[in-house]
Design an enzyme around this catalytic site. Structure first.
Site: not given
Length: 264
Positions: A187, A81, A83
């Site tokens: 990360d 999706e 954002i």
């Protein structure tokens, strides 16, 4: 299959607009579909499990934090999706709380159930090795791998290599047996946290079970995290004494990784 064909296969709709965000071994795009859905897509020509792993890790982390919803994935493509960002928001306090809660998810062993990557470098995770010693894991599967890789590719001299090997004694001394495995983002620099409309959204993971401080140390390397973040984290997960001594060891892993990716 093209990226358009992947969208049609997974979502039963067509791409009506495609904007390139980045190019490389893995390219990324913003897609608009015939159903009005905006998608963030990653695409690679080479078939491997990298994008499948990324999808799996986003789903895993979604139990503890907001991550982009996975819409489809394969060995060539990852569909997420899109954002929308809120440039006026600052979610630092919330990010600290969320990260502290993520680190409360524990495991019996250090590592992960598959190998993944950190940037463009492989990240080996002691699959089925049942490693219970953190200093052993961090030395063997994090620092030593990067050090050997740097020597092999002539990023460091043999003299530098021998000097780096001396760090093993520091690792054994400073990373003690009381450290337990926590689920890590892996990360966590500021570029991998999006200021979403409804709060922070975490992306681009390199998950494994390790010392929670390894995630926290990376946040100091490139900026982007405020005092509100650190204060909030400590409210929910107080740091143990000696963090400032351990922090450079955890940062070294990422400095070596950058050396191996980008060169001296």
């Amino acid at each position: 299959m093209s990226i358009e064909q992947h969208v049609e296969f997974h979502l039963d709709c067509k791409v009506i607009d495609k904007k390139t965000i980045s190019t490389g071994d893995i390219s990324s795009f913003k897609l608009l579909t015939s159903t009005g859905l905006s998608i963030f897509a990653k695409y690679q020509e080479m078939e491997n499990n990298n994008l499948i792993n990324q999808a799996s890790e986003l789903v895993l982390l979604s139990e503890s934090m907001d991550t982009p919803k996975v819409l489809g994935f394969s060995k060539n493509c990852l569909l997420l999706e899109w954002i929308e960002t809120n440039h006026k928001s600052n979610h630092q306090t919330e990010i600290g709380k969320i990260l502290a809660n993520l680190h409360k998810r524990t495991n019996e062993y250090f590592g992960f159930n598959y190998d993944n990557s950190i940037g463009e470098m492989p990240q080996y995770n002691a699959i089925k090795q049942s490693v219970t010693s953190w200093n052993f894991f961090f030395w063997e599967y994090r620092l030593l791998f990067q050090i050997k890789y740097a020597l092999k590719n002539k990023q460091i001299s043999h003299k530098e290599y021998k000097k780096l090997l001396l760090i093993k004694s520091k690792v054994e001394k400073l990373l003690n047996s009381s450290i337990k495995p926590s689920l890590l983002h892996g990360d966590l620099w500021s570029g991998n946290v999006i200021n979403g409309v409804n709060g922070p959204v975490f992306i681009d993971t390199s998950c494994y079970y390790g010392h929670s401080e390894a995630d926290l140390a990376l946040t100091y390397m490139f900026g982007g995290f405020s005092n509100d973040f650190y204060r909030s984290y400590e409210v929910y997960s107080p740091l143990e004494s000696g963090f400032e001594l351990r922090k450079p060891i955890y940062m070294l892993y990422h400095y070596l990784n950058h050396l191996n990716i980008f060169g001296r």
